[in-house]
Scaffold this motif. Structure first.
Motif, PDB file in Angstrom:
ATOM      1  N   GLY A 249       0.858  -1.443  -0.118  1.00 25.45           N
ATOM      2  CA  GLY A 249      -0.019  -0.067   0.019  1.00 25.45           C
ATOM      3  C   GLY A 249       0.796   1.163   0.076  1.00 25.45           C
ATOM      4  N   SER A 250       0.187   2.385   0.279  1.00 28.18           N
ATOM      5  CA  SER A 250       0.595   3.757   0.059  1.00 28.18           C
ATOM      6  C   SER A 250       0.632   4.346   1.462  1.00 28.18           C
ATOM      7  CB  SER A 250       0.075   4.553  -0.893  1.00 28.18           C
ATOM      8  OG  SER A 250      -1.269   4.571  -0.773  1.00 28.18           O
ATOM      9  N   LEU A 251       0.099   3.713   2.382  1.00 27.88           N
ATOM     10  CA  LEU A 251      -0.111   4.684   3.741  1.00 27.88           C
ATOM     11  C   LEU A 251       1.507   5.005   4.368  1.00 27.88           C
ATOM     12  CD1 LEU A 251      -2.129   5.367   6.040  1.00 27.88           C
ATOM     13  CD2 LEU A 251      -1.519   3.264   7.170  1.00 27.88           C
ATOM     14  N   GLN A 252       1.606   6.301   4.835  1.00 22.84           N
ATOM     15  CA  GLN A 252       2.800   6.764   5.165  1.00 22.84           C
ATOM     16  C   GLN A 252       2.535   6.987   6.618  1.00 22.84           C
ATOM     17  OE1 GLN A 252       5.520   7.003   3.391  1.00 22.84           O
ATOM     18  NE2 GLN A 252       4.229   6.329   1.557  1.00 22.84           N
ATOM     19  N   ALA A 253       3.651   6.451   7.411  1.00 18.51           N
ATOM     20  CA  ALA A 253       3.521   6.597   8.856  1.00 18.51           C
ATOM     21  C   ALA A 253       4.651   7.541   9.343  1.00 18.51           C
ATOM     22  CB  ALA A 253       3.671   5.346   9.560  1.00 18.51           C
ATOM     23  N   ASP A 254       4.617   8.765   9.547  1.00 21.60           N
ATOM     24  CA  ASP A 254       5.563   9.572   9.827  1.00 21.60           C
ATOM     25  C   ASP A 254       5.713   9.989  11.268  1.00 21.60           C
ATOM     26  OD1 ASP A 254       7.688  11.477  10.006  1.00 21.60           O
ATOM     27  OD2 ASP A 254       6.666  13.100   8.662  1.00 21.60           O
ATOM     28  N   ALA A 255       6.445   9.237  12.284  1.00 17.73           N
ATOM     29  CA  ALA A 255       6.608   9.546  13.663  1.00 17.73           C
ATOM     30  C   ALA A 255       7.784  10.682  13.971  1.00 17.73           C
ATOM     31  CB  ALA A 255       6.982   8.336  14.470  1.00 17.73           C
ATOM     32  N   ALA A 256       8.336  11.120  12.977  1.00 15.90           N
ATOM     33  CA  ALA A 256       9.309  12.106  13.413  1.00 15.90           C
ATOM     34  C   ALA A 256       8.913  13.307  13.569  1.00 15.90           C
ATOM     35  CB  ALA A 256      10.510  12.104  11.952  1.00 15.90           C
ATOM     36  N   PRO A 257       9.593  13.943  14.548  1.00 12.19           N
ATOM     37  CA  PRO A 257       9.210  15.421  14.857  1.00 12.19           C
ATOM     38  C   PRO A 257       9.641  16.414  13.770  1.00 12.19           C
ATOM     39  CG  PRO A 257      11.121  14.669  16.028  1.00 12.19           C
ATOM     40  CD  PRO A 257      10.784  13.439  15.294  1.00 12.19           C
ATOM     41  N   ASP A 258       8.815  17.563  13.888  1.00 16.09           N
ATOM     42  CA  ASP A 258       9.368  18.532  13.239  1.00 16.09           C
ATOM     43  C   ASP A 258      10.753  19.365  13.471  1.00 16.09           C
ATOM     44  OD1 ASP A 258       6.861  18.561  11.457  1.00 16.09           O
ATOM     45  OD2 ASP A 258       6.069  19.497  13.101  1.00 16.09           O
ATOM     46  N   VAL A 259      10.904  19.429  14.679  1.00 11.31           N
ATOM     47  CA  VAL A 259      12.044  20.172  15.236  1.00 11.31           C
ATOM     48  C   VAL A 259      12.586  19.333  16.408  1.00 11.31           C
ATOM     49  CG1 VAL A 259      13.055  22.185  16.093  1.00 11.31           C
ATOM     50  CG2 VAL A 259      10.896  22.158  14.542  1.00 11.31           C
ATOM     51  N   TYR A 260      13.931  19.201  16.477  1.00 14.76           N
ATOM     52  CA  TYR A 260      14.774  18.496  17.667  1.00 14.76           C
ATOM     53  C   TYR A 260      15.557  19.898  18.008  1.00 14.76           C
ATOM     54  CZ  TYR A 260      17.576  15.389  20.357  1.00 14.76           C
ATOM     55  OH  TYR A 260      18.227  14.531  21.136  1.00 14.76           O
ATOM     56  N   THR A 261      15.562  20.052  19.526  1.00 10.92           N
ATOM     57  CA  THR A 261      16.239  21.329  20.243  1.00 10.92           C
ATOM     58  C   THR A 261      17.552  20.542  20.728  1.00 10.92           C
ATOM     59  OG1 THR A 261      14.865  20.945  22.500  1.00 10.92           O
ATOM     60  CG2 THR A 261      13.874  22.191  20.827  1.00 10.92           C
ATOM     61  N   VAL A 262      18.394  21.398  20.417  1.00  6.88           N
ATOM     62  CA  VAL A 262      19.686  21.143  20.891  1.00  6.88           C
ATOM     63  C   VAL A 262      20.395  22.357  21.859  1.00  6.88           C
ATOM     64  CG1 VAL A 262      22.430  21.035  20.358  1.00  6.88           C
ATOM     65  CG2 VAL A 262      20.421  19.852  19.189  1.00  6.88           C
ATOM     66  N   HIS A 263      20.563  22.069  23.073  1.00  7.63           N
ATOM     67  CA  HIS A 263      21.505  23.319  24.091  1.00  7.63           C
ATOM     68  C   HIS A 263      22.654  22.862  24.455  1.00  7.63           C
ATOM     69  CE1 HIS A 263      20.571  20.695  27.385  1.00  7.63           C
ATOM     70  NE2 HIS A 263      19.193  20.171  26.835  1.00  7.63           N
ATOM     71  N   GLN A 264      23.476  23.958  24.704  1.00  5.41           N
ATOM     72  CA  GLN A 264      24.919  23.978  25.171  1.00  5.41           C
ATOM     73  C   GLN A 264      25.067  25.153  26.125  1.00  5.41           C
ATOM     74  OE1 GLN A 264      27.028  21.133  24.135  1.00  5.41           O
ATOM     75  NE2 GLN A 264      28.001  21.708  25.990  1.00  5.41           N
TER      76      GLN A 264
END
Length: 431
Positions: free
Chosen positions: A328-343
């Motif tokens: 099939g063609s069902l798409q599963a996108d569990a990835a976030p839009d943004v990943y925050t990094v801090h230092q």
């Protein structure tokens, strides 16, 4: 070390990642649920949710005491307080109609309902067949004509298109007629099968005594000639039943829905009458049926309600998604839009504030937790699948800016004022 406790055989966990023996992920499942929710709403169906435990008598009365489901497959136990016999629901229609009758939902108001949830049957687990499985079901209650029969078949065909598997499914149809017509056919079928009883296998001999229509479901290759030559139910249809069936077929033709007439299609439960159908595939081995249903015009009355024409279908989610995952063609996108990094000191709190601001604007944000090098954090950002990375380090913290990195490389890394964060990411996302 304490011994690990394993899950019950035939009852699967849904994990964020694929498993060796059960490759469906929670994200893929959620994508399907979202599709189903939009699909049912587009046809005007409302969701109903019922308990997974019901009185055993509900299934004995609706499904039939002599069926394999009730006789061999239900999980049944006694309530410890009042010895009431309870069962985990093996299918959804009986529970749905029990709720409709109990709450008088059909009072001067036909209903189009749908449900989704776990069902339970004690049977040998195999690919596409589990002891805890999940179904999506559609029930159209209070509609008499063949138009609703055609509508729900068209509705199912529409879902196959949305999932990208239409070319791998075949629609099989039949008519079981009314109670009197089925009784006449049953008598002829029993007489015919009895004349060949010495050639029947043990399972068919048992069904001959309890539910002879199910003999026609036999997959035993040695019985196919006998079953193919058995009396056909369509030959016993009266004028009214035949007209209903013919109009149903004409409407399918008008909707350009291809079908195969299968005179041996009887479905496995006692409550069906008139139109029955199944969507089958040759891509899942022995588990050929992906979706099945039909009319059950007498069931609401059997459960204590006023007589009402009814039709519905159910599909097994696990079996269906195995087909969708492969073809099939069902798409599963569990990835976030943004990943925050801090230092640097204080950057974690500021990154958290930015994350909250972005979530309020509609972005999915995964925030890095803990204190690691920027290199280690960027590696985790890459592994997360996030499209963008938001970086807050010492320079950004002092200047009230953020650094944005497009992990797909469509935009160069850029440092922007905190006030421009949302606008910039929206432009990048939509570009």
């Amino acid at each position: 070390m304490a011994q690990k406790i394993q899950s019950v055989k035939g009852m699967n966990d849904l994990l964020p990642v694929e498993q060796k023996d059960f490759k469906l992920t929670a994200a893929f499942w959620q994508a399907f649920e979202d599709t189903v929710t939009r699909w049912t709403k587009s046809y005007g169906y409302q969701q109903i949710r019922t308990p997974i435990v019901e009185q055993t008598g509900l299934f004995v009365r609706s499904i039939g005491e002599e069926t394999d489901v009730v006789g061999k497959e239900m999980y049944t136990f006694s309530d410890s307080n009042d010895a009431l016999s309870l069962s985990l629901r093996p299918e959804g229609t009986a529970s749905c109609l029990r709720a409709v009758v109990e709450h008088n939902l059909l009072y001067n108001n036909p209903q189009k309902l749908w449900y989704m949830g776990p069902m339970f049957r004690r049977e040998r687990p195999q690919k596409g067949r589990y002891r805890q499985f999940h179904q999506v079901g559609i029930e159209a209650l209070g509609f008499e004509g063949p138009d609703i029969d055609a509508e729900i078949v068209a509705m199912s065909a529409d879902l196959w298109q949305k999932l990208g598997i239409a070319e791998h499914l075949t629609l099989e149809i039949n008519s079981l007629g009314n109670r009197e017509e089925r009784a006449a056919h049953r008598a002829a079928l029993v007489a015919y099968l009895s004349s060949h009883e010495e050639k029947l296998d043990e399972d068919s001999k048992r069904r001959l005594k309890t539910n002879p229509l199910r003999v026609l479901d036999s997959k035993n290759p040695d019985l196919q000639d006998i079953c193919n030559a058995a009396p056909r139910l369509t030959d016993y249809l009266g004028e009214e039943s035949l007209a209903h069936y013919q109009r149903f077929k004409a409407m399918l033709g008008g909707l350009n829905i291809a079908y195969v007439e299968n005179p041996r299609l009887v479905r496995g439960l006692d409550y069906y009458n008139h139109t029955v159908f199944e969507w089958t595939t040759d891509k899942l081995g022995a588990q050929a049926t992906v979706c099945g249903g039909g009319r059950y015009d007498g069931l609401i009355e059997e459960l204590g309600g006023k007589p009402a024409a009814s039709i519905g279908f159910a599909m097994g989610i696990e079996r269906l998604l195995l087909l969708v995952a492969e073809y099939g063609s069902l798409q599963a996108d569990a990835a976030p839009d943004v990943y925050t990094v801090h230092q640097s000191e204080g950057a974690d709190l500021q990154a958290m504030k930015y994350a909250q601001t972005l979530r309020a604007a509609g972005f999915n944000v995964l925030q890095h937790s803990g204190y690691q090098s920027l290199k280690a954090q960027m590696k985790k950002a890459d592994n997360s699948g996030a499209r963008f990375v938001l970086i807050v380090a010492q320079d950004e913290l002092a200047a009230q800016t953020v650094t944005l990195k497009d992990m797909q490389g469509k935009h160069p890394q850029q440092t922007v004022a905190a006030a421009d964060l949302i606008h910039t990411l929206q432009q990048w996302k939509n570009a």
